[in-house]
Write a protein that holds these residues in place. Structure first.
Motif, mmCIF file in Angstrom:
data_model
loop_
_atom_site.group_PDB
_atom_site.id
_atom_site.type_symbol
_atom_site.label_atom_id
_atom_site.label_comp_id
_atom_site.label_asym_id
_atom_site.label_seq_id
_atom_site.Cartn_x
_atom_site.Cartn_y
_atom_site.Cartn_z
ATOM 1 N N VAL A 81 40.655 73.616 83.956
ATOM 2 C CA VAL A 81 41.239 72.321 83.616
ATOM 3 C C VAL A 81 40.554 71.251 84.460
ATOM 4 O O VAL A 81 40.492 71.366 85.684
ATOM 5 C CB VAL A 81 42.763 72.297 83.874
ATOM 6 N N PHE A 82 40.034 70.219 83.795
ATOM 7 C CA PHE A 82 39.385 69.111 84.495
ATOM 8 C C PHE A 82 40.352 67.956 84.637
ATOM 9 O O PHE A 82 41.136 67.672 83.732
ATOM 10 C CB PHE A 82 38.136 68.653 83.739
ATOM 11 N N THR A 83 40.301 67.283 85.779
ATOM 12 C CA THR A 83 41.157 66.144 86.056
ATOM 13 C C THR A 83 40.313 64.991 86.580
ATOM 14 O O THR A 83 39.466 65.200 87.453
ATOM 15 C CB THR A 83 42.221 66.512 87.112
ATOM 16 N N ALA A 84 40.523 63.799 86.032
ATOM 17 C CA ALA A 84 39.837 62.597 86.506
ATOM 18 C C ALA A 84 40.851 61.715 87.220
ATOM 19 O O ALA A 84 41.909 61.411 86.671
ATOM 20 C CB ALA A 84 39.209 61.839 85.348
ATOM 21 N N SER A 85 40.535 61.323 88.455
ATOM 22 C CA SER A 85 41.391 60.424 89.232
ATOM 23 C C SER A 85 40.592 59.172 89.561
ATOM 24 O O SER A 85 39.511 59.260 90.144
ATOM 25 C CB SER A 85 41.849 61.089 90.531
ATOM 26 N N CYS A 86 41.130 58.022 89.182
ATOM 27 C CA CYS A 86 40.441 56.754 89.405
ATOM 28 C C CYS A 86 41.305 55.842 90.264
ATOM 29 O O CYS A 86 42.535 55.797 90.108
ATOM 30 C CB CYS A 86 40.136 56.067 88.084
ATOM 31 N N ILE A 92 41.409 66.035 81.481
ATOM 32 C CA ILE A 92 40.331 65.949 80.504
ATOM 33 C C ILE A 92 40.286 67.281 79.756
ATOM 34 O O ILE A 92 40.079 68.323 80.366
ATOM 35 C CB ILE A 92 38.965 65.686 81.192
ATOM 36 N N PHE A 93 40.503 67.242 78.457
ATOM 37 C CA PHE A 93 40.538 68.452 77.655
ATOM 38 C C PHE A 93 39.181 68.668 76.996
ATOM 39 O O PHE A 93 38.713 67.831 76.235
ATOM 40 C CB PHE A 93 41.644 68.364 76.610
ATOM 41 N N LEU A 94 38.543 69.792 77.300
ATOM 42 C CA LEU A 94 37.207 70.074 76.804
ATOM 43 C C LEU A 94 37.179 70.550 75.359
ATOM 44 O O LEU A 94 36.112 70.748 74.794
ATOM 45 C CB LEU A 94 36.511 71.094 77.710
ATOM 46 N N ASN A 95 38.339 70.726 74.739
ATOM 47 C CA ASN A 95 38.363 71.121 73.332
ATOM 48 C C ASN A 95 38.300 69.895 72.414
ATOM 49 O O ASN A 95 38.278 70.026 71.207
ATOM 50 C CB ASN A 95 39.602 71.963 73.016
ATOM 51 N N GLY A 144 35.956 53.925 81.501
ATOM 52 C CA GLY A 144 34.829 54.626 80.904
ATOM 53 C C GLY A 144 35.311 55.658 79.909
ATOM 54 O O GLY A 144 36.491 55.724 79.576
ATOM 55 N N LYS A 145 34.353 56.458 79.462
ATOM 56 C CA LYS A 145 34.691 57.485 78.488
ATOM 57 C C LYS A 145 33.978 58.784 78.820
ATOM 58 O O LYS A 145 32.970 58.801 79.529
ATOM 59 C CB LYS A 145 34.339 57.030 77.077
ATOM 60 N N VAL A 146 34.533 59.866 78.306
ATOM 61 C CA VAL A 146 33.976 61.206 78.494
ATOM 62 C C VAL A 146 33.622 61.735 77.106
ATOM 63 O O VAL A 146 34.473 61.814 76.232
ATOM 64 C CB VAL A 146 34.989 62.149 79.178
ATOM 65 N N LEU A 147 32.349 62.064 76.919
ATOM 66 C CA LEU A 147 31.878 62.633 75.661
ATOM 67 C C LEU A 147 31.614 64.115 75.880
ATOM 68 O O LEU A 147 30.984 64.498 76.863
ATOM 69 C CB LEU A 147 30.601 61.935 75.207
ATOM 70 N N ILE A 148 32.105 64.969 74.988
ATOM 71 C CA ILE A 148 31.993 66.418 75.139
ATOM 72 C C ILE A 148 31.314 66.981 73.896
ATOM 73 O O ILE A 148 31.778 66.772 72.777
ATOM 74 C CB ILE A 148 33.383 67.047 75.337
ATOM 75 N N ARG A 149 30.195 67.679 74.101
ATOM 76 C CA ARG A 149 29.468 68.299 72.995
ATOM 77 C C ARG A 149 29.332 69.791 73.269
ATOM 78 O O ARG A 149 29.149 70.202 74.406
ATOM 79 C CB ARG A 149 28.092 67.671 72.833
#
Length: 92
Positions: A44-49, A60-63, A74-79
């Motif tokens: 499980v990924f977590t972003a703290s700002c 942050i959900f990688l699915n 900002g944004k997180v793009l997952i491929r």
């Protein structure tokens, strides 16, 4: 003027857990504020700002193929590439 920082990380999927065994990070632009802290625990990924004295945290959900960072900074793009996930974090 928009400042962009691109960070690309190659994340490998092993069985049911996700772990980064190697990767490439690329930066362009300049850093004018502290970046968000991204951590991983048990897949499980977590972003703290931190902005203006407040910390906001988001999982942050990688699915998914797209996530936003806390405060909309900002944004997180997952491929997906077979058993590899490419995660790009773009600050605006």
């Amino acid at each position: 003027m928009k400042t962009k920082i691109l960070a690309s990380l190659a994340l490998f999927v092993l069985t049911n857990s996700t772990m980064a065994s190697q990767g490439i990070i690329k930066f362009s632009g300049s850093i004018i504020e502290s970046p968000c802290k991204v951590s991983q625990k048990n897949g499980v990924f977590t972003a703290s700002c931190y902005r203006k004295g407040v910390i906001q945290t988001k999982k942050i959900f990688l699915n998914k193929s797209f996530e936003t960072l806390p405060f909309g900074v900002g944004k997180v793009l997952i491929r997906n590439f077979e058993n590899v996930k490419l995660v790009t974090i773009q600050y605006q």
